[in-house]
Scaffold this motif. Structure first.
Motif, PDB file in Angstrom:
ATOM      1  N   THR A   1       0.830  -1.201   0.000  1.00  0.00           N
ATOM      2  CA  THR A   1       0.000   0.000   0.000  1.00  0.00           C
ATOM      3  C   THR A   1       0.866   1.253   0.000  1.00  0.00           C
ATOM      4  N   SER A   2       1.931   1.255   0.804  1.00  0.00           N
ATOM      5  CA  SER A   2       2.813   2.423   0.827  1.00  0.00           C
ATOM      6  C   SER A   2       3.408   2.675  -0.548  1.00  0.00           C
ATOM      7  N   ILE A   3       3.858   1.595  -1.198  1.00  0.00           N
ATOM      8  CA  ILE A   3       4.429   1.753  -2.543  1.00  0.00           C
ATOM      9  C   ILE A   3       3.391   2.347  -3.488  1.00  0.00           C
ATOM     10  N   ALA A   4       2.187   1.758  -3.459  1.00  0.00           N
ATOM     11  CA  ALA A   4       1.129   2.218  -4.361  1.00  0.00           C
ATOM     12  C   ALA A   4       0.781   3.672  -4.078  1.00  0.00           C
ATOM     13  N   VAL A   5       0.685   4.041  -2.800  1.00  0.00           N
ATOM     14  CA  VAL A   5       0.294   5.406  -2.455  1.00  0.00           C
ATOM     15  C   VAL A   5       1.379   6.402  -2.873  1.00  0.00           C
ATOM     16  N   VAL A   6       2.648   6.037  -2.660  1.00  0.00           N
ATOM     17  CA  VAL A   6       3.732   6.955  -3.037  1.00  0.00           C
ATOM     18  C   VAL A   6       3.753   7.164  -4.556  1.00  0.00           C
ATOM     19  N   ILE A   7       3.705   6.048  -5.322  1.00  0.00           N
ATOM     20  CA  ILE A   7       3.690   6.179  -6.793  1.00  0.00           C
ATOM     21  C   ILE A   7       2.471   6.976  -7.227  1.00  0.00           C
ATOM     22  N   GLY A   8       1.309   6.613  -6.657  1.00  0.00           N
ATOM     23  CA  GLY A   8       0.052   7.256  -7.049  1.00  0.00           C
ATOM     24  C   GLY A   8       0.065   8.745  -6.772  1.00  0.00           C
TER      25      GLY A   8
ATOM     26  N   VAL B   1      -5.156   5.534  -7.007  1.00  0.00           N
ATOM     27  CA  VAL B   1      -4.609   6.573  -6.125  1.00  0.00           C
ATOM     28  C   VAL B   1      -4.184   7.785  -6.956  1.00  0.00           C
ATOM     29  N   ALA B   2      -3.548   7.516  -8.103  1.00  0.00           N
ATOM     30  CA  ALA B   2      -3.110   8.616  -8.963  1.00  0.00           C
ATOM     31  C   ALA B   2      -4.304   9.425  -9.455  1.00  0.00           C
ATOM     32  N   ARG B   3      -5.364   8.733  -9.864  1.00  0.00           N
ATOM     33  CA  ARG B   3      -6.554   9.445 -10.363  1.00  0.00           C
ATOM     34  C   ARG B   3      -7.177  10.315  -9.281  1.00  0.00           C
ATOM     35  N   LEU B   4      -7.253   9.747  -8.076  1.00  0.00           N
ATOM     36  CA  LEU B   4      -7.850  10.479  -6.960  1.00  0.00           C
ATOM     37  C   LEU B   4      -7.014  11.717  -6.632  1.00  0.00           C
ATOM     38  N   THR B   5      -5.683  11.527  -6.530  1.00  0.00           N
ATOM     39  CA  THR B   5      -4.798  12.646  -6.211  1.00  0.00           C
ATOM     40  C   THR B   5      -4.893  13.721  -7.289  1.00  0.00           C
TER      41      THR B   5
ATOM     42  N   PRO C   1      -8.650  12.410   1.567  1.00  0.00           N
ATOM     43  CA  PRO C   1      -9.342  11.360   0.796  1.00  0.00           C
ATOM     44  C   PRO C   1      -8.394  10.268   0.326  1.00  0.00           C
ATOM     45  N   VAL C   2      -7.137  10.624   0.083  1.00  0.00           N
ATOM     46  CA  VAL C   2      -6.171   9.618  -0.366  1.00  0.00           C
ATOM     47  C   VAL C   2      -5.890   8.625   0.763  1.00  0.00           C
ATOM     48  N   ILE C   3      -5.779   9.148   1.980  1.00  0.00           N
ATOM     49  CA  ILE C   3      -5.535   8.266   3.127  1.00  0.00           C
ATOM     50  C   ILE C   3      -6.712   7.307   3.317  1.00  0.00           C
TER      51      ILE C   3
END
Lengths: 325, 277
Positions: free
Chosen positions: B85-92, B152-156, B194-196
């Motif tokens: 999840t951390s990897i996905a969130v950082v990339i996103g 995550v990228a779309r949301l951000t 919202p990302v969290i």
């Protein structure tokens, strides 16, 4: 006509995406240890370096990576997906053989999830914050948290081993040699458990989205107008709310087409269905990278095709979309 | 403070927190509860739960203690879930913020890439990654992170697009602050809630992806993963179905806990939406 043009434009826009996927996958698979020739030689029981070189030249693997990529893409344009060394047939043939069970499974799982998601979502929204709503929402949470392969196994234990109502796996019963209607019914019986298994998580998602969307639409002014006209609540929901509330669900079908295809890999493995997903799993285990690349291509095409249909559906449901362009 | 109070008031969030805490305790205390190797031989194979008081959850087809594997599996699931999840969130966040902040060509290119990832079934991409890079626990975790970032990228991106034109950002820009400062110090903190919340969904999916991979015996066979155990139990499903049933329940409860906590966070952080749900 306008709708079709809009959808076609979206379709054309997905071409670069497809190209990006193919190039990315091709380069990624270059990193894999061993190539088609290695797999082929292992199948033949080994051979010397001269033979390997001949084979590489035959399969066009002796040129640079950029040239190989170009060759691959130009061959793809003519729908030539290469040759599967493991199955001893063209990849396109292997995939075409495996496509029907997967498409059947996806269509039935989607219909199941969509229909019951809609129904349960409407029921929950009509009784919001009362016990039917709590029950349905709790069920939704549980379904969402259930790993599909585990649900499939437990369903086999219950319905196939103990109750013996349904077959535990396979696409049809080879021993019976059914034809016509009997064959159709036989396949349907084999698809009941896989459909439930694959559809469960989507059912959970759809019912949650439908409920939220219903609640939102129910609070809009035109619903109050409809009620003020003296329409019954059922008629308000059926004629005015449903069509508007369904829009997010339709969007979701397109967004989750890929997830559903990925889920079918697991479900087809659980129920031994000879579909595309199981083929993907087999080609990973057997290191048949040509077939794997072909499956990636066909899956991407499927997802794009589903999104094309969803675009048309969406525009039909919401006339504002085609008016905007 | 207000958010915390709102969070604690919701029964769903409380139940979720309790479940997640229990899984966390199991994972952290695994070595203390079961100091022996959970994948080592413990006793006669296929003893039903309750049959032998030494093995409250029974033994698997290889004679290994299921309870020990469940407890150690909690650590693996949480670890994979958290790291992936951390990897996905950082990339996103990286891709989404650049895309949303700059717009134009940057946005077009990055969104094409995101679209490519979303068009490809994520489980299929995961299979390809595992086929290419092998299936140690590290590669599997990283691969799960790599297939999970697009939402995550779309949301951000969506958050950044609404925030970048706000007055406080314009004010900072007029002060001559650089883009890096604007992105990291001004916009990102406001885009984060919202990302969290969405990270809980990513984590649930990550745990499910790993267990599905392990079930197909394509994950690391040398770690006690719940999915692995379900896959092993499949061979004795017709008679000893408990081998598959027990780890499945563990996954179900963990995902349930993660989802409930996510829902609680959502209701607490977005009070406007809370009333509708």
């Amino acid at each position: 006509m306008r709708i079709l043009r809009l959808a076609l434009r979206r379709l054309a826009a997905s071409l670069p995406t497809l190209l990006l996927i193919l190039a990315g996958m091709f380069l990624l698979l270059q990193l894999a240890p061993g190539d088609t020739v290695d797999a082929l030689m292992a199948q033949m029981g080994g051979g010397d370096a001269a033979l390997a070189e001949d084979l590489r030249r035959f399969y066009g693997l002796d040129v640079g990576i950029a040239a190989q990529l170009w060759n691959y893409l130009t061959r793809l344009a003519t729908l030539d997906l290469g040759f599967s060394a493991i199955y001893g047939k063209p990849v396109a043939t292997v995939i075409l053989e495996r496509l029907p069970p997967t498409i059947l499974l996806m269509v039935s799982a989607l219909s199941f999830a969509f229909f019951f998601g809609l129904l349960l979502g409407v029921l929950a929204a009509r009784r919001v914050n009362r016990w039917p709503d709590t029950l349905i929402s709790t069920l939704g949470l549980l379904f969402y948290a259930t790993p599909s392969f585990w649900f499939g196994l437990m369903a086999i234990v219950l319905f196939s081993v103990y109750l013996q109502w349904l077959p535990a796996g396979g696409f049809y019963d080879i021993t019976m040699g059914y034809t016509g209607l009997a064959a159709v019914l036989d396949i349907a019986r084999h698809l009941v458990l896989p459909t439930l298994t694959l559809g469960l998580i989507f059912l959970a998602i759809y019912l949650r989205i439908m409920r939220a969307s219903m609640l939102e639409v129910l609070s809009l002014d035109f619903v109050r107008t409809a009620r003020a006209k003296g329409l019954t609540e059922t008629r308000v929901v059926a004629r005015h709310v449903l069509r508007n509330a369904m829009l997010p669900m339709v969007t979701l079908i397109g967004l989750q087409a890929g997830t559903m295809l990925g889920g079918s890999v697991v479900v087809e493995s659980v129920f031994a269905l000879p579909g595309l997903g199981r083929l993907a799993y087999e080609s990973v285990v057997q290191r048949d990278l040509n077939t794997l690349l072909g499956i990636v291509f066909v899956s991407a095409l499927l997802v794009i095709a589903i999104n094309f249909v969803v675009d048309i559906l969406y525009a039909r449901l919401d006339p504002r979309i085609s008016a905007e362009s | 403070m207000r958010a915390l109070k709102a969070y604690l008031r919701s029964p769903a969030a409380l139940i979720g927190s309790v479940i997640l805490l229990a899984v966390l305790v199991m994972g952290l205390g695994a070595a203390w509860f079961y100091p022996n190797d959970p994948l080592g031989l413990a006793g006669r194979p296929l003893q039903w739960p309750g049959q032998n008081p030494r093995f409250p959850l029974g033994t698997d087809p290889s004679g290994r203690d299921i309870a020990a594997q469940i407890v150690h599996g909690a650590r693996i699931s949480l670890l994979i879930g958290f790291v992936a999840t951390s990897i996905a969130v950082v990339i996103g966040i990286a891709i989404g913020s650049l895309s949303g902040f700059y717009g134009g060509v940057v946005d077009t290119v990055l969104m094409r890439v995101t679209e490519a990832f979303q068009t490809l079934p994520n489980f299929l991409l995961l299979l390809v990654l595992v086929a290419v890079f092998g299936s140690t626990i590290h590669t599997v975790t990283i691969a799960i992170g790599i297939v999970s970032w697009p939402p995550v990228a779309r949301l951000t991106r969506a958050e950044f697009m609404t925030l970048r034109t706000r007055d406080f950002v314009q004010a900072s820009r007029v002060q001559g602050l650089g883009d890096a400062h604007l992105i990291l110090r001004e916009v990102l903190p406001n885009a984060l809630p919202p990302v969290i919340v969405y990270a809980s969904v990513v984590m649930a999916v990550a745990i499910l992806l790993e267990s599905a991979l392990a079930f197909l015996q394509l994950s690391d066979p040398n770690v006690p993963s719940w999915g692995n155990l379900i896959g092993l139990g499949r061979n004795v499903l017709r008679s000893e179905w408990y081998v598959s049933a027990i780890p499945g329940l563990a996954i179900l409860l963990t995902i349930l806990g993660v989802s409930l906590v996510g829902q609680g966070l959502n209701d607490a952080l977005n009070p406007r939406l809370a009333s509708g749900r």
